[in-house]
Structures are given as C-alpha cells and as structure tokens.
Design a protein around this motif. Structure first.
Motif, PDB file in Angstrom:
ATOM      1  N   ASN A 171       0.760  -1.222  -0.174  1.00  0.00           N
ATOM      2  CA  ASN A 171       0.357  -0.424   0.019  1.00  0.00           C
ATOM      3  C   ASN A 171       0.955   1.211  -0.433  1.00  0.00           C
ATOM      4  O   ASN A 171       0.441   2.033   0.316  1.00  0.00           O
ATOM      5  N   MET A 172       1.605   1.704  -0.375  1.00  0.00           N
ATOM      6  CA  MET A 172       3.271   2.257  -0.239  1.00  0.00           C
ATOM      7  C   MET A 172       3.192   3.557  -1.154  1.00  0.00           C
ATOM      8  O   MET A 172       2.480   3.118  -2.727  1.00  0.00           O
ATOM      9  N   ARG A 173       3.625   4.581  -1.247  1.00  0.00           N
ATOM     10  CA  ARG A 173       3.231   5.493  -1.719  1.00  0.00           C
ATOM     11  C   ARG A 173       4.602   5.338  -2.685  1.00  0.00           C
ATOM     12  O   ARG A 173       5.671   5.464  -2.178  1.00  0.00           O
ATOM     13  N   ASN A 174       5.436   6.800  -4.164  1.00  0.00           N
ATOM     14  CA  ASN A 174       6.465   6.315  -4.463  1.00  0.00           C
ATOM     15  C   ASN A 174       7.224   6.625  -3.225  1.00  0.00           C
ATOM     16  O   ASN A 174       8.725   7.056  -3.514  1.00  0.00           O
ATOM     17  N   ASP A 175       6.759   8.241  -2.845  1.00  0.00           N
ATOM     18  CA  ASP A 175       7.439   9.228  -1.904  1.00  0.00           C
ATOM     19  C   ASP A 175       8.036   8.579  -0.343  1.00  0.00           C
ATOM     20  O   ASP A 175       8.811   9.215   0.211  1.00  0.00           O
ATOM     21  N   GLU A 176       7.490   7.604  -0.346  1.00  0.00           N
ATOM     22  CA  GLU A 176       7.618   6.378   0.569  1.00  0.00           C
ATOM     23  C   GLU A 176       9.777   6.083   0.624  1.00  0.00           C
ATOM     24  O   GLU A 176       9.931   5.739   1.789  1.00  0.00           O
ATOM     25  N   MET A 177       9.580   6.213  -0.068  1.00  0.00           N
ATOM     26  CA  MET A 177      10.527   4.787  -0.469  1.00  0.00           C
ATOM     27  C   MET A 177      12.217   5.706  -0.238  1.00  0.00           C
ATOM     28  O   MET A 177      13.115   5.049   0.939  1.00  0.00           O
ATOM     29  N   LYS A 178      11.716   6.845   0.139  1.00  0.00           N
ATOM     30  CA  LYS A 178      12.694   7.848   1.107  1.00  0.00           C
ATOM     31  C   LYS A 178      13.389   7.102   2.441  1.00  0.00           C
ATOM     32  O   LYS A 178      14.117   7.486   2.619  1.00  0.00           O
ATOM     33  N   ASN A 179      12.279   7.209   2.457  1.00  0.00           N
ATOM     34  CA  ASN A 179      12.181   6.842   4.392  1.00  0.00           C
ATOM     35  C   ASN A 179      12.713   4.895   4.466  1.00  0.00           C
ATOM     36  O   ASN A 179      13.094   4.774   5.161  1.00  0.00           O
ATOM     37  N   ILE A 180      12.261   4.405   3.413  1.00  0.00           N
ATOM     38  CA  ILE A 180      12.641   2.916   3.450  1.00  0.00           C
ATOM     39  C   ILE A 180      13.785   2.633   2.693  1.00  0.00           C
ATOM     40  O   ILE A 180      14.641   1.948   3.466  1.00  0.00           O
ATOM     41  N   GLN A 181      14.695   3.129   2.449  1.00  0.00           N
ATOM     42  CA  GLN A 181      15.951   3.877   2.051  1.00  0.00           C
ATOM     43  C   GLN A 181      17.148   3.641   3.425  1.00  0.00           C
ATOM     44  O   GLN A 181      17.765   3.287   3.732  1.00  0.00           O
ATOM     45  N   LYS A 182      16.618   4.536   4.228  1.00  0.00           N
ATOM     46  CA  LYS A 182      17.483   4.587   5.573  1.00  0.00           C
ATOM     47  C   LYS A 182      17.513   3.856   6.209  1.00  0.00           C
ATOM     48  O   LYS A 182      17.801   3.742   7.059  1.00  0.00           O
ATOM     49  N   ILE A 183      16.009   2.750   6.484  1.00  0.00           N
ATOM     50  CA  ILE A 183      16.485   1.818   6.923  1.00  0.00           C
ATOM     51  C   ILE A 183      16.955   0.725   6.614  1.00  0.00           C
ATOM     52  O   ILE A 183      16.762  -1.026   6.558  1.00  0.00           O
ATOM     53  N   GLY A 184      17.476   0.328   4.949  1.00  0.00           N
ATOM     54  CA  GLY A 184      18.581  -0.015   4.792  1.00  0.00           C
ATOM     55  C   GLY A 184      18.365  -0.938   3.517  1.00  0.00           C
ATOM     56  O   GLY A 184      18.634  -2.396   3.347  1.00  0.00           O
ATOM     57  N   LEU A 185      16.685  -0.772   3.285  1.00  0.00           N
ATOM     58  CA  LEU A 185      16.055  -1.541   2.071  1.00  0.00           C
ATOM     59  C   LEU A 185      15.833  -0.836   0.839  1.00  0.00           C
ATOM     60  O   LEU A 185      16.020  -0.089   0.554  1.00  0.00           O
ATOM     61  N   ARG A 186      16.193  -1.940   0.015  1.00  0.00           N
ATOM     62  CA  ARG A 186      16.219  -1.841  -1.618  1.00  0.00           C
ATOM     63  C   ARG A 186      14.960  -2.163  -2.340  1.00  0.00           C
ATOM     64  O   ARG A 186      14.013  -2.361  -1.768  1.00  0.00           O
ATOM     65  N   ASP A 187      14.095  -0.826  -3.355  1.00  0.00           N
ATOM     66  CA  ASP A 187      12.704  -1.623  -4.034  1.00  0.00           C
ATOM     67  C   ASP A 187      13.449  -2.267  -5.719  1.00  0.00           C
ATOM     68  O   ASP A 187      14.141  -1.903  -5.839  1.00  0.00           O
ATOM     69  N   ALA A 188      12.813  -3.713  -5.684  1.00  0.00           N
ATOM     70  CA  ALA A 188      13.547  -4.641  -6.280  1.00  0.00           C
ATOM     71  C   ALA A 188      13.134  -3.162  -8.062  1.00  0.00           C
ATOM     72  O   ALA A 188      14.118  -3.549  -8.563  1.00  0.00           O
ATOM     73  N   PHE A 189      11.902  -2.663  -7.605  1.00  0.00           N
ATOM     74  CA  PHE A 189      11.545  -1.876  -9.248  1.00  0.00           C
ATOM     75  C   PHE A 189      12.187  -1.187  -9.503  1.00  0.00           C
ATOM     76  O   PHE A 189      13.550  -0.747 -10.450  1.00  0.00           O
ATOM     77  N   LEU A 190      12.798  -0.451  -8.504  1.00  0.00           N
ATOM     78  CA  LEU A 190      13.720   0.462  -8.696  1.00  0.00           C
ATOM     79  C   LEU A 190      15.184  -0.234  -9.294  1.00  0.00           C
ATOM     80  O   LEU A 190      16.016   0.988  -9.421  1.00  0.00           O
TER      81      LEU A 190
END
Length: 224
Positions: A171-190
């Motif tokens: 249920n994520m929106r694209n702008d949420e990825m900046k916080n996800i990256q901070k905890i060490g996760l990568r989006d497979a799509f990106l």
C-alpha cells in the motif's frame, strides 16, 4: 541456497466463503462469470507462475488457500499466516522447494508473517527471511506502514538471516521510498531500472474493483 522465484498477489477475497464455494467476483466480470470461474481463474493464474514462494493477501481465512484448486498438493503454508486490516496474508512454500530448504523459524508481527529458511545441506550457512505483508492502507497511513516494516525487519534480523525479502501488498506510495532506504532496504523495481511494464500493479481503469469507484493507477505491490 538455490535460486528462488517469488510472487505476490492480493486476490481480494476477504469476504469470500470457500466452505460454501462462494468466491468474490470483480465488478468488471462478464454477467455469466460465476464464482466457480473466479476460483478457477485465481488458481490457474497462481499455478502458471510455478513460483517457489507465493505471498497472498486478503484471504478470508488462514486455510482458505487450500480451496484454490491444486494449490494444496503443490504448496505448504497453513501456519504461515497473519491477520491484517482486510483478511489474512499468507506465505506459501512449494513442496519442491522444501526438498532443498527447511523452515527454521516463523514469526507473526502485526500484519506481516516472517518465514525464515535455510539450506538442508548442513555445510551451507545461508539463511533467508521471507516477509509477507498487507500493510496499513490509505495515503495517510505512511507512518503506520513505516512502523510495520521496521518492526518486521527488526524481528527478521533476530532470526540471523543473511538476506531479507519483504513483499506483498504494501500500500506504499512512491514518496515513501526515501524513508525505506534509510532503514537499509531497496525497492526491487527501482534496482531493476524501473521497467515500464512493471510500473503499475493496481489499475482500476481496467479492472473495476468497485463498481462506482474512480479509476486510478498505482504500484501498491512491491518487493523490498
């Protein structure tokens, strides 16, 4: 650890009653499309993937996936299930995969289920945690989703895994990825270069999920 193929799908069946062969149908279904057609279509689609691991969301009960055609003969996952805001999410492991790996730990954390596997070869040390999720909905739920992800990752790390795969209807929106990256996760799509044919996982202009709902497109489903 052998190569793994993983698929995820929100089957939108949280109100179904599989014990009575009652399954939900899309508002875009043809008039003569029956509940039996719905279950056959869901089952055939899942089986066509031939995935080692499947993450399903919006199951009406923990064992309802067993009513999906031949899935039970090919997959295991009765106890790998978490209650979410809309039905259950479940992680299914193929019986062929379980000939090569074994489950060494399982945890339920909020709307996520964490299944950690390792190679059956005692000389192999690789451990992987698979996290299946159906996270909090709506645009204003971003803080809840970040908390749900962070808590699941914290528990998965306690399993001693060398790798973590977090997938499902996030249920994520694209702008949420900046916080996800901070905890060490990568989006497979990106990480794969944002392939255009995978940029949308929800398109209510093509599939009218709600009969009178407004059409929009989004990438709710992700692998991190």
């Amino acid at each position: 650890m052998p190569p793994l193929s993983i698929s995820t799908w929100n089957i939108s069946q949280s109100e179904a009653n599989p014990q009575k062969d009652i399954w939900q149908k899309s508002s875009a279904s043809p008039p003569d499309f029956s509940c039996i057609n719905a279950i056959e279509a869901i089952s055939d689609t899942i089986l066509s993937w031939k995935s080692d691991i499947i993450i399903l969301q919006e199951l009406p009960s923990p064992d309802s996936w067993c009513h999906l055609g031949r899935l039970e003969s090919l997959y295991v996952g009765g106890s790998f299930c978490a209650l979410t805001h809309c039905g259950f999410t479940s992680v299914l492991l193929s019986r062929d995969l379980l000939k090569k790996v074994k489950v060494y730990e399982v945890d339920i954390v909020g709307p996520t289920v964490i299944v950690s596997i390792c190679d059956r070869n005692p000389e192999a040390s690789n451990k992987i945690s698979i996290i299946g999720a159906h996270l909090s909905p709506f645009k204003n739920g971003s803080s809840h989703r970040l908390h749900e992800i962070t808590e699941a990752i914290r528990v998965a790390k306690c399993h001693g895994s060398s790798s973590i795969v977090f997938g499902g209807d996030l249920n994520m929106r694209n702008d949420e990825m900046k916080n996800i990256q901070k905890i060490g996760l990568r989006d497979a799509f990106l990480a794969l270069g944002s392939p255009k044919d995978a940029s949308v996982t929800w398109d209510s202009s093509r599939n009218k999920y709600h009969k009178d709902g407004f059409p929009f497109r989004c990438r709710f489903d992700r692998f991190l």
